[in-house]
Structures are given as C-alpha cells and as structure tokens.
Motif scaffolding. Structure first.
Motif, mmCIF file in Angstrom:
data_model
loop_
_atom_site.group_PDB
_atom_site.id
_atom_site.type_symbol
_atom_site.label_atom_id
_atom_site.label_comp_id
_atom_site.label_asym_id
_atom_site.label_seq_id
_atom_site.Cartn_x
_atom_site.Cartn_y
_atom_site.Cartn_z
ATOM 1 N N PRO A 87 0.829 -1.215 0.000
ATOM 2 C CA PRO A 87 0.000 0.000 0.000
ATOM 3 C C PRO A 87 0.863 1.265 0.000
ATOM 4 O O PRO A 87 2.059 1.229 0.288
ATOM 5 N N GLY A 88 0.223 2.371 -0.329
ATOM 6 C CA GLY A 88 0.890 3.671 -0.254
ATOM 7 C C GLY A 88 1.943 3.905 -1.301
ATOM 8 O O GLY A 88 2.868 4.687 -1.079
ATOM 9 N N GLU A 89 1.831 3.267 -2.466
ATOM 10 C CA GLU A 89 2.835 3.432 -3.507
ATOM 11 C C GLU A 89 2.346 4.280 -4.670
ATOM 12 O O GLU A 89 3.047 4.434 -5.671
ATOM 13 N N GLY A 90 1.122 4.829 -4.555
ATOM 14 C CA GLY A 90 0.623 5.763 -5.561
ATOM 15 C C GLY A 90 -0.047 5.121 -6.757
ATOM 16 O O GLY A 90 -0.138 5.735 -7.820
ATOM 17 N N LYS A 91 -0.571 3.896 -6.608
ATOM 18 C CA LYS A 91 -1.185 3.228 -7.760
ATOM 19 C C LYS A 91 -2.481 3.889 -8.200
ATOM 20 O O LYS A 91 -2.759 3.992 -9.400
ATOM 21 N N SER A 92 -3.288 4.359 -7.241
ATOM 22 C CA SER A 92 -4.588 4.937 -7.603
ATOM 23 C C SER A 92 -4.425 6.267 -8.329
ATOM 24 O O SER A 92 -5.074 6.513 -9.351
ATOM 25 N N THR A 93 -3.560 7.147 -7.816
ATOM 26 C CA THR A 93 -3.326 8.424 -8.506
ATOM 27 C C THR A 93 -2.653 8.187 -9.849
ATOM 28 O O THR A 93 -2.937 8.913 -10.822
ATOM 29 N N THR A 94 -1.782 7.206 -9.930
ATOM 30 C CA THR A 94 -1.132 6.901 -11.205
ATOM 31 C C THR A 94 -2.158 6.422 -12.218
ATOM 32 O O THR A 94 -2.138 6.851 -13.388
ATOM 33 N N THR A 95 -3.071 5.556 -11.800
ATOM 34 C CA THR A 95 -4.095 5.044 -12.708
ATOM 35 C C THR A 95 -5.006 6.164 -13.187
ATOM 36 O O THR A 95 -5.331 6.252 -14.382
ATOM 37 N N ALA A 96 -5.414 7.049 -12.271
ATOM 38 C CA ALA A 96 -6.321 8.147 -12.635
ATOM 39 C C ALA A 96 -5.649 9.114 -13.604
ATOM 40 O O ALA A 96 -6.247 9.515 -14.615
ATOM 41 N N ASN A 97 -4.419 9.504 -13.334
ATOM 42 C CA ASN A 97 -3.723 10.437 -14.222
ATOM 43 C C ASN A 97 -3.421 9.812 -15.572
ATOM 44 O O ASN A 97 -3.482 10.490 -16.607
ATOM 45 N N LEU A 98 -3.090 8.519 -15.577
ATOM 46 C CA LEU A 98 -2.847 7.836 -16.843
ATOM 47 C C LEU A 98 -4.114 7.775 -17.680
ATOM 48 O O LEU A 98 -4.074 7.960 -18.908
ATOM 49 N N ALA A 99 -5.247 7.559 -17.033
ATOM 50 C CA ALA A 99 -6.524 7.532 -17.753
ATOM 51 C C ALA A 99 -6.821 8.891 -18.388
ATOM 52 O O ALA A 99 -7.258 8.975 -19.542
ATOM 53 N N ILE A 100 -6.572 9.959 -17.646
ATOM 54 C CA ILE A 100 -6.816 11.306 -18.185
ATOM 55 C C ILE A 100 -5.871 11.580 -19.351
ATOM 56 O O ILE A 100 -6.265 12.142 -20.383
#
Length: 474
Positions: free
Chosen positions: A273-286
């Motif tokens: 956890p805490g490695e930035g996967k969710s923000t990375t996925t969201a920004n990559l999608a945008i």
C-alpha cells in the motif's frame, strides 16, 4: 556491484562522506593541539679501535672489531651505568628507567657511527641530555668497559662527530601528518558506512534497482510531489507541470505495448500500500483520454476504493452493483470531463471482494468494457496483501506494476512479480513513482518544462512576427 553502482553510492552519500572526512581532519587537528610539544635533539658518536701497528691487516681487524662492538655499545647507551651519570651532571629529577624511554640509540649495519636521539618538551634540555649522554657514554666505554688491566690505555676510542644542537621546532605533534591521517580515516569510515548502508538498504531508489529486481521493462517514472494529496489529478489540474508530462510520457510508452488481440485492458497494482497506484491510474486515464481515445477507469479496489474521491464523482453505485445484478453497466458508468473518459466506481463495499472479482460476472463485465473502449484501466489492491489483483488480471491483457522509490523493497517487488508468474498473468512493465527530482536517483524532468517554455516562446515569437508582417502590409 559495477562501477556505476559505486558512483551512485558516492553520489547518494556524498554529504555523509564529506562530513566524516572533515570531522576526521578536524578531530586530528584538535588532538594535535592538545598534545604537549616534544623537541628532538640528535648527536652522533664515532667508535674506533686503535692499533699498535700501522699495517693494513691490523687496521682492517680494528675496523671489524669496532663494527662488531658497536652493536653491543648501542645497548649500553640507555643503561643505568650511563644515565645515572647524566642525571647527576644535569641535576635531573627523574630515574634512569624513565630517562631511557626518551632516548633512542641506533646504528646502521656495518657502520661504526652511533646516532643518539633524545626527546623532551624542553628544547634546550633535550640538547643537553643528548650531549651528556654522548660524553658519559664515551667515558664509560673507554675508561671502564674496555679498559685493560693495569695502566694500559684502552684501544677503543669514542668521539662525538656531531654534537646535539638546540632544536628550533617541535618534532611532535606533526600536525600536517596527523590531519592527513585523520582525513584518510574519516574518508575510509564514510565510504564504509555508505557502502554498508547501500548493501543493507533493500528499498528501491532508482530505475536501476527495478532492473535488478525484475526483467520487466520500466514504462516510466513519476517524480515525487509533496502536494500530491492536494492535487492528485495533476494532468488535469496543471497540464504544463513537469510531473504531468511524465504521465504523458508513460501514456506514449503504453501505446507501444504489444498486446495480443485488439483489447487493451490493464490491471494497475502494486506490491504494497501507499505506492501511488490509484493516482497513477487516474492520471494515466486522463492522459490517454487527451489523445481522443475511449478510456474507462474501473475502481477494482473493493476494500479501500479511492477513484471516486479522486475523480470527484458519486461512488455509491458502481461495480459491485453490476456484479450482483442490481444495476446495468451502462447505468453506472459516469462520463468525466468533456472527453471520452468514463469512470466505473467501486460501489458499496462487499463482504467477499475476491469472490466477486473472480466471478464470471466480472469476466463478462471486463469483456464488455474491452469491446466498447480503447483502454480499460482497473485500479486493483496491492498484490501481496490480497489476491484481488491477481484474480482480476486473468480477465485482462496483463498487469502494470507500480513501485514507489524509497518505499517499495526489492524482495516485495520480486515476490509480487513471482505471484503473477505463478498464475500465468503477464506483467507488461513497471511504473516507478515518488522518484526524487534531483540527485542520483532522479528521472530527469527538467527537459519537459524546458521544452514547454521553449514552445511557448516560439508561439509568442510567431505571433509577434505575424502581427509585424500585417502592419508592414498595411
């Protein structure tokens, strides 16, 4: 370890190495200042053997005897027989044993010259002791140790050929030498600690560490942003930011991935956890949606969903409702922005996330999304904590692994990769997050902002040229 590994260690720990080096030199300098200065006086004595005959053979025999005797005479110099006389001559408040510790007598091989060195905090006293030792030694040898019986004179003769002079500078402490030794010790200690830290530190710090942990390619690197929690969607909030450009670079690399078939559906996960996967996925999608591609972002983390909060949408109804048949897929998809980006939130938290994600309903859902969209990105829980990501990866093209610099450990990343290999899932590459923007582990983002500024300058320059041309035409 290769040469570049040692260079990276030096670059990463140069402050520690420099501090210990300076500290070693300063400590040696301070130690030298605390030492009592000691002066060294030196005298030289010549030992010879007289002969009644002037023949060559007799002279040679006398010289040979002198050379052999000198070896024994050296030990006589610091004996009580000589030093007691020195103490009486100079009225010294000491003993022969203590005085002997400050006297050093030596003679080179096959030489008849004895060198006497005396150390003392008082320069004048050092010279006086040396000269007194020389004269008293000569008297002891000639008139006592080597004197024949009767009134016959001794054949051994000891003469002072270089009397001791008063030294003008102390022999110890040798400040430059001590400082140099202190610097070398401090430097060696700093290098040792730096290498030890590097060997014991199993965390991932650079792209080189990723390459050492897995053969999967590095798709991109995202720099560390202390304001990431305030602005998680940096691609949308600040499109010209260098960090936003890094997501566009990741997008470009992802577009060149060789995927079997026409479907481009990916599970984005991490080892912990805490490695930035969710923000990375969201920004990559945008970033993918900026190219005009049809993109759907699926929140597959049914335990700690974050996508809805990051994207600013309602997440009460979503994937779980579709999987249990309470809602249709088309009804829960939410368009984000003005482009072709759609978001499928997680919905309500179920009691059995793994079973839902591994069900046939999940497989049909992902197949339907793959048919309708160009890219399907599934944000999944960490691989080493739960099996959710591994289960979902079987229904997609493969996995994109997120690893945080300074947080993810090499054994964790290796274990996550092995877990995917065990179930036959394909790992397309690794995305490194939280990389420092400066230092040996940086990824180099200055070129992005530099290029953006140059581009803006070119646009402004072209605009001014166009207006000037129009004015001239008028």
């Amino acid at each position: 370890m290769e040469l570049r590994d040692y260079l990276r260690i030096l670059h990463r720990n140069w402050i520690l190495i420099l501090a210990l080096t300076v500290l070693g030199g300063a400590g040696a300098y301070g130690y030298s200042l605390l030492q009592t200065p000691s002066y060294e006086a030196e005298t030289q004595l010549y030992v010879s053997v007289r002969s009644d005959s002037s023949g060559v053979s007799e002279l040679a025999q006398g010289t040979t005897f002198a050379r052999q005797a000198v070896v024994s005479f050296v030990d006589v110099i610091d004996s009580a027989l000589v030093l007691d006389r020195v103490i009486d001559d100079l009225n010294l408040d000491t003993t022969a044993q203590r005085l002997a510790s400050s006297i050093q007598a030596s003679s080179a091989t096959n030489s008849v010259i004895i060198t006497v060195k005396v150390s003392n905090p008082n320069a004048e006293l050092a010279a006086s002791i040396a000269n007194s030792v020389g004269s008293n030694f000569s008297d002891v040898v000639v008139n006592r140790l080597e004197k024949p019986d009767g009134d016959t004179a001794s054949l051994v003769k000891v003469e002072t050929i270089a009397p001791a002079l008063v030294p003008t500078s102390p022999a110890t402490p040798r400040v430059p030498l001590n400082v140099a030794i202190g610097i070398i010790i401090g430097l060696a200690l700093g290098l040792g600690i730096a290498i030890l830290r590097s060997v014991l530190d199993t965390r991932i710090h650079s792209l080189h560490d990723i390459e050492a942990a897995t053969e999967a390619p590095v798709l991109g690197g995202i720099s560390f942003d202390p304001d990431a929690k305030k602005r998680p969607l940096i691609v949308h909030a600040d499109p010209r930011n260098p960090r936003a450009e890094s997501f566009r670079s990741l997008r470009t690399n992802l577009q060149f991935i060789d995927v079997d078939g026409s479907s481009r559906s990916f599970v984005v996960s991490s080892a912990g956890p805490g490695e930035g996967k969710s923000t990375t996925t969201a920004n990559l999608a945008i970033a993918l949606a900026e190219t005009g591609a049809r993109v759907v972002l699926v929140d597959g983390d049914l335990r700690l969903p974050r996508v809805a909060d990051y994207m600013g949408i309602e997440g009460g109804v979503g994937l779980t409702d579709v999987l249990i048949g309470r809602a249709e897929l088309v009804d829960v998809l939410q368009q984000w922005g003005t482009g072709k980006l759609f978001v499928l939130p997680s919905g309500r938290t179920p009691p059995n996330p793994s079973e839902l994600l591994g069900s046939q309903a999940m497989q049909r859902t992902l197949e339907a999304l793959a048919d309708a969209f160009d890219y399907v990105l599934v944000d999944a829980p960490p691989l080493l904590l739960v099996t959710d990501a591994a289960v979902v990866s079987r229904f997609t093209s493969g996995v994109l692994m997120v690893a945080a610099s300074g947080t993810t450990k090499k054994p964790q990343l290796t274990a996550a990769v092995e877990k995917l290999e065990a179930i036959g899932s394909r790992l397309f590459g690794v995305i490194v997050t939280m990389l420092p923007s400066k230092g040996p582990d940086s990824y180099g983002y200055g070129a992005y902002s530099y290029a953006a500024q140059d581009g803006a300058a070119d646009v402004a320059r072209d605009g001014r040229r166009t207006r000037r041309d129009k004015t001239e035409q008028r």
